[in-house]
Write an enzyme that holds these catalytic residues in place. Sequence first.
Site, mmCIF file in Angstrom:
data_model
loop_
_atom_site.group_PDB
_atom_site.id
_atom_site.type_symbol
_atom_site.label_atom_id
_atom_site.label_comp_id
_atom_site.label_asym_id
_atom_site.label_seq_id
_atom_site.Cartn_x
_atom_site.Cartn_y
_atom_site.Cartn_z
ATOM 1 N N SER A 164 0.853 -1.197 0.000
ATOM 2 C CA SER A 164 0.000 0.000 0.000
ATOM 3 C C SER A 164 0.885 1.242 0.000
ATOM 4 C CB SER A 164 -0.886 -0.015 1.245
ATOM 5 O OG SER A 164 -1.520 1.221 1.401
ATOM 6 N N TYR A 177 -1.819 -0.740 10.419
ATOM 7 C CA TYR A 177 -1.982 -1.069 8.996
ATOM 8 C C TYR A 177 -0.771 -0.584 8.199
ATOM 9 C CZ TYR A 177 -4.297 -1.419 4.407
ATOM 10 O OH TYR A 177 -4.621 -1.733 3.108
HETATM 11 P P1 NAD Z 1 -11.892 -6.151 1.159
HETATM 12 O O1 NAD Z 1 -12.118 -5.946 2.627
HETATM 13 O O2 NAD Z 1 -12.990 -5.852 0.206
HETATM 14 O O3 NAD Z 1 -11.423 -7.670 0.927
HETATM 15 C C1 NAD Z 1 -10.628 -8.379 1.822
HETATM 16 C C2 NAD Z 1 -11.108 -9.823 1.816
HETATM 17 O O4 NAD Z 1 -10.256 -10.579 2.691
HETATM 18 C C3 NAD Z 1 -12.546 -9.989 2.346
HETATM 19 O O5 NAD Z 1 -13.344 -10.679 1.399
HETATM 20 C C4 NAD Z 1 -12.373 -10.790 3.627
HETATM 21 O O6 NAD Z 1 -13.441 -11.691 3.881
HETATM 22 C C5 NAD Z 1 -11.076 -11.520 3.363
HETATM 23 N N1 NAD Z 1 -10.445 -11.963 4.607
HETATM 24 C C6 NAD Z 1 -10.356 -11.290 5.784
HETATM 25 N N2 NAD Z 1 -9.756 -12.047 6.697
HETATM 26 C C7 NAD Z 1 -9.445 -13.223 6.098
HETATM 27 C C8 NAD Z 1 -8.826 -14.408 6.538
HETATM 28 N N3 NAD Z 1 -8.370 -14.546 7.787
HETATM 29 N N4 NAD Z 1 -8.678 -15.416 5.651
HETATM 30 C C9 NAD Z 1 -9.134 -15.305 4.380
HETATM 31 N N5 NAD Z 1 -9.742 -14.204 3.907
HETATM 32 C C10 NAD Z 1 -9.890 -13.173 4.762
HETATM 33 O O7 NAD Z 1 -10.562 -5.340 0.815
HETATM 34 P P2 NAD Z 1 -10.037 -4.748 -0.581
HETATM 35 O O8 NAD Z 1 -10.282 -3.284 -0.560
HETATM 36 O O9 NAD Z 1 -10.529 -5.555 -1.712
HETATM 37 O O10 NAD Z 1 -8.474 -4.953 -0.392
HETATM 38 C C11 NAD Z 1 -7.762 -6.073 -0.892
HETATM 39 C C12 NAD Z 1 -6.279 -5.886 -0.571
HETATM 40 O O11 NAD Z 1 -5.818 -4.663 -1.112
HETATM 41 C C13 NAD Z 1 -5.991 -5.817 0.938
HETATM 42 O O12 NAD Z 1 -4.735 -6.430 1.170
HETATM 43 C C14 NAD Z 1 -5.889 -4.347 1.189
HETATM 44 O O13 NAD Z 1 -5.122 -4.081 2.334
HETATM 45 C C15 NAD Z 1 -5.215 -3.889 -0.084
HETATM 46 N N6 NAD Z 1 -5.378 -2.472 -0.427
HETATM 47 C C16 NAD Z 1 -6.596 -1.942 -0.649
HETATM 48 C C17 NAD Z 1 -6.706 -0.594 -1.002
HETATM 49 C C18 NAD Z 1 -8.058 0.016 -1.273
HETATM 50 O O14 NAD Z 1 -8.096 1.228 -1.504
HETATM 51 N N7 NAD Z 1 -9.140 -0.739 -1.266
HETATM 52 C C19 NAD Z 1 -5.554 0.190 -1.113
HETATM 53 C C20 NAD Z 1 -4.320 -0.388 -0.856
HETATM 54 C C21 NAD Z 1 -4.236 -1.727 -0.528
#
Ligand code: NAD
Length: 281
Positions: A164, A177
């Site tokens: 990130s 985070y």
């Molecule tokens: P999201 O919350 O929509 O998806 C995360 C998924 O992980 C969920 O479906 C959840 O059920 C699953 N999860 C949680 N705990 C778990 C576990 N113990 N075992 C298996 N699955 C588990 O998040 P997102 O926005 O789609 O983000 C995806 C990735 O991208 C993450 O690593 C997040 O940190 C990273 N990210 C997101 C953004 C953003 O702007 N959305 C920016 C930078 C990084």
Amino acid sequence: MTIAKNHNFKDKVVVVTGAGGVLCAYFAKEIAKTGAKVALLDINLESATAYADEIVKEGGIAKAYQTNVLDLVSIQATRDAIATDFGTCDILINGAGGNNPKATTDNEFHEMNLAESTKSFFELDKAGVEFVFNLNYLGTLLPTQVFAKDMIGKKGANIVNISSMNAYTPLTKIPAYSGAKAAISNFTQWLAVYFSHVGIRCNAIAPGFLVSNQNRGLLFDAEGKPTARAGKILNNTPMGRFGEAEELMGSILFLMDENYASFVNGVVLPIDGGFSAYSGV
Ligand code: NAD
């Protein structure tokens, strides 16, 4: 229009963790368009299944697997099921991750005479901090332990992690985070070196600020004007806008694809409209 048509992963087994979530479900759907067999792993089976069903309906090959990325027994059981259904893993996308309100401060700066009700750094919950570190860091390390074993010596094998923007410079309020994502960037480099003699590349993307249906309400008011925090983000993003999930896809496919990235190893690719390059002055 999909850029997936520029890539051919026919017969490759691609494992995507967190694929019941917003971003990774989108990645899984696009990757399926390249001919890959896509395994959608999530603790939330219902959500992962809905996305896998969408892929299959559109003619792709996909299956959902309920998996807890923090539990080696669960990951191993999923590995065995995928091996039976599709074959062993060629490419692993470690997408499961996220923050937790218990590891988030109310205030950006500590001040004299803060209101009693403020959740400052001193009130951060140890269990909340552990949750965030475990989910992001161990939740990347443990699936890698299980799936990379099968990837050793396979042509085109590689891992893509999700770091990130806050791995470079921490964002206010979210120390756990930010630290956990910094650990992901560091681990990506470690893995790249460690596996360099056995043919597994390892890279990461570092997304900047994206608009999703989940956070749209936090970033824009009812009239579509940016909120105060959104305004700060936009002021510090030279391109002056938020990114879209689709804008991550080119980098993911590029890093995954041996034809484009066979000598790319250990990079953390910022996709941020210039945010990480800008000092604000
Ligand atoms: P999201 O919350 O929509 O998806 C995360 C998924 O992980 C969920 O479906 C959840 O059920 C699953 N999860 C949680 N705990 C778990 C576990 N113990 N075992 C298996 N699955 C588990 O998040 P997102 O926005 O789609 O983000 C995806 C990735 O991208 C993450 O690593 C997040 O940190 C990273 N990210 C997101 C953004 C953003 O702007 N959305 C920016 C930078 C990084």
